[in-house]
Design an enzyme around this catalytic site. Structure first.
Site, PDB file in Angstrom:
ATOM      1  N   ASP A  66       0.838  -1.199   0.000  1.00 16.46           N
ATOM      2  CA  ASP A  66       0.000   0.000   0.000  1.00 16.46           C
ATOM      3  C   ASP A  66       0.881   1.260   0.000  1.00 16.46           C
ATOM      4  O   ASP A  66       2.030   1.226   0.418  1.00 16.46           O
ATOM      5  CB  ASP A  66      -0.905  -0.018   1.243  1.00 16.46           C
ATOM      6  CG  ASP A  66      -2.088   0.928   1.092  1.00 16.46           C
ATOM      7  OD1 ASP A  66      -2.323   1.438  -0.020  1.00 16.46           O
ATOM      8  OD2 ASP A  66      -2.770   1.175   2.108  1.00 16.46           O
ATOM      9  N   ASN A  82     -10.508  -3.000  -6.522  1.00 14.64           N
ATOM     10  CA  ASN A  82      -9.719  -1.978  -7.244  1.00 14.64           C
ATOM     11  C   ASN A  82     -10.324  -1.580  -8.594  1.00 14.64           C
ATOM     12  O   ASN A  82      -9.927  -0.569  -9.176  1.00 14.64           O
ATOM     13  CB  ASN A  82      -8.271  -2.451  -7.454  1.00 14.64           C
ATOM     14  CG  ASN A  82      -7.437  -2.402  -6.193  1.00 14.64           C
ATOM     15  OD1 ASN A  82      -6.493  -3.176  -6.016  1.00 14.64           O
ATOM     16  ND2 ASN A  82      -7.758  -1.489  -5.270  1.00 14.64           N
TER      17      ASN A  82
HETATM   18  C1  FPP Z   1      -1.914   0.259  -3.327  1.00 10.63           C
HETATM   19  O1  FPP Z   1      -1.454   1.583  -3.349  1.00 10.63           O
HETATM   20  C2  FPP Z   1      -1.386  -0.476  -4.457  1.00 10.63           C
HETATM   21  C3  FPP Z   1      -2.144  -1.075  -5.418  1.00 10.63           C
HETATM   22  C4  FPP Z   1      -3.599  -1.055  -5.405  1.00 10.63           C
HETATM   23  C5  FPP Z   1      -1.541  -1.747  -6.554  1.00 10.63           C
HETATM   24  C6  FPP Z   1      -0.249  -2.459  -6.324  1.00 10.63           C
HETATM   25  C7  FPP Z   1       0.505  -2.429  -7.568  1.00 10.63           C
HETATM   26  C8  FPP Z   1       1.827  -2.370  -7.709  1.00 10.63           C
HETATM   27  C9  FPP Z   1       2.780  -2.470  -6.609  1.00 10.63           C
HETATM   28  C10 FPP Z   1       2.413  -2.166  -9.077  1.00 10.63           C
HETATM   29  C11 FPP Z   1       2.879  -3.427  -9.726  1.00 10.63           C
HETATM   30  C12 FPP Z   1       1.747  -4.139 -10.264  1.00 10.63           C
HETATM   31  C13 FPP Z   1       1.771  -5.299 -10.887  1.00 10.63           C
HETATM   32  C14 FPP Z   1       0.470  -5.761 -11.388  1.00 10.63           C
HETATM   33  C15 FPP Z   1       2.948  -6.138 -11.100  1.00 10.63           C
HETATM   34  P1  FPP Z   1      -2.525   2.762  -3.440  1.00 10.63           P
HETATM   35  O2  FPP Z   1      -2.615   3.170  -4.851  1.00 10.63           O
HETATM   36  O3  FPP Z   1      -3.812   2.356  -2.821  1.00 10.63           O
HETATM   37  O4  FPP Z   1      -1.811   3.861  -2.569  1.00 10.63           O
HETATM   38  P2  FPP Z   1      -2.521   5.010  -1.710  1.00 10.63           P
HETATM   39  O5  FPP Z   1      -3.330   4.322  -0.641  1.00 10.63           O
HETATM   40  O6  FPP Z   1      -1.365   5.777  -1.145  1.00 10.63           O
HETATM   41  O7  FPP Z   1      -3.359   5.809  -2.652  1.00 10.63           O
END
Ligand code: FPP
Length: 257
Positions: free
Chosen positions: A22, A70
């Site tokens: 996250d 998501n």
């Molecule tokens: C959460 O951060 C992350 C995700 C929902 C996606 C995870 C994806 C990756 C690490 C990229 C690599 C992906 C693949 C498919 C290999 P957030 O966007 O919710 O962060 P925030 O809470 O700070 O907004």
């Protein structure tokens, strides 16, 4: 390798580490970048942590890359994540295969765009015989959906008399989940500080040790992983029983609840 500096006990490594990655968006926001750049940087962290887990001989690594929830994100972000998945597989598949990593998918990957399904199936077929480490990508994954589809399949088998309900054990039920024959996580890491499970592996983490850090996923390094494992090794895992020392009648006070 500076693993020894961290005093890790190699006879007490977590067999299975699961990670809720996250904070990609927050990482980007802090740097005045679009959220998608946070995901791109997060992809680099995955590569780093796969490598570290290989060196540490962790047997299973599971990362939560895309949840069933998501899809509610803006279309451009969803599209970007799908493209990153393909890019990740294209860039990393060969090396992961050469390193003996078996790639598995947790989740309903067949509902992803065709190009993702093709990339995933190529990875699954190429690496299916590898045994050095299992790398589970949780994609289009939701724990409640997983449990519900297990219940439905089991219900069907019971109705068709292929399973006797009296023989339904936790082990049998587990075999209907995406994680069939994968040991439950020993350690669950969540980055970026939120204190929730976000519909991740709810059945499988019944006795998993939790480790939560404020560090965002793009900033997460091998040293953070070592810290998490080091703290895991200090925990007294009782699985609802008594601590090892108490069982031996030594009346040693347990460190943790
Ligand atoms: C959460 O951060 C992350 C995700 C929902 C996606 C995870 C994806 C990756 C690490 C990229 C690599 C992906 C693949 C498919 C290999 P957030 O966007 O919710 O962060 P925030 O809470 O700070 O907004």
């Amino acid at each position: 390798m500076d693993i020894n500096n961290k005093d890790l006990q190699f006879n007490n490594m977590p067999q299975h580490i699961a990670i809720i990655m996250d904070g990609n968006g927050r990482w980007a926001k802090k740097r005045l970048l679009p959220r998608t750049m946070g995901h791109r940087e997060g992809m680099k962290s995955i590569k780093r942590i796969v490598k570290a887990c290989m060196e540490l001989e962790v047997q299973v690594l599971t990362v939560y890359a895309f949840s069933t929830e998501n899809w509610r994100r803006p279309q451009n972000e969803v599209d970007y994540l799908m493209d990153l998945l393909i890019e990740f597989l294209r860039k990393e598949l060969q090396e992961m295969h050469e390193n003996g990593i078996c790639i598995k998918i947790l989740g309903d990957y067949k509902s992803l765009p065709r190009k993702c399904v093709d990339g995933i199936e190529e990875a699954l077929h190429l690496t299916s015989g590898n045994q050095k480490m299992t790398f589970n990508l949780a994609i289009n994954y939701g724990s409640r959906t997983e449990i519900l589809q297990a219940v439905k399949k089991l219900g069907q088998e019971i109705r068709d008399s292929r399973i006797d309900i009296d023989n339904l054990t936790e082990e049998v039920f587990s075999s209907y989940l995406y994680t069939d024959s994968i040991p439950d996580p020993d350690l669950l890491i969540r980055t970026a500080g939120e204190l929730r499970l976000s519909n991740f592996l709810l059945w499988q983490i019944a006795y998993t040790e939790l480790w939560i850090t404020d560090v965002t996923w793009p900033e997460f390094t091998r040293d953070h992983l070592l810290q998490a494992i080091g703290e895991y090794q200090q925990r007294d895992r009782r699985f609802g029983g008594l601590s090892h020392q108490k069982q031996e009648g030594q009346n040693v006070k347990s460190k943790n609840t």
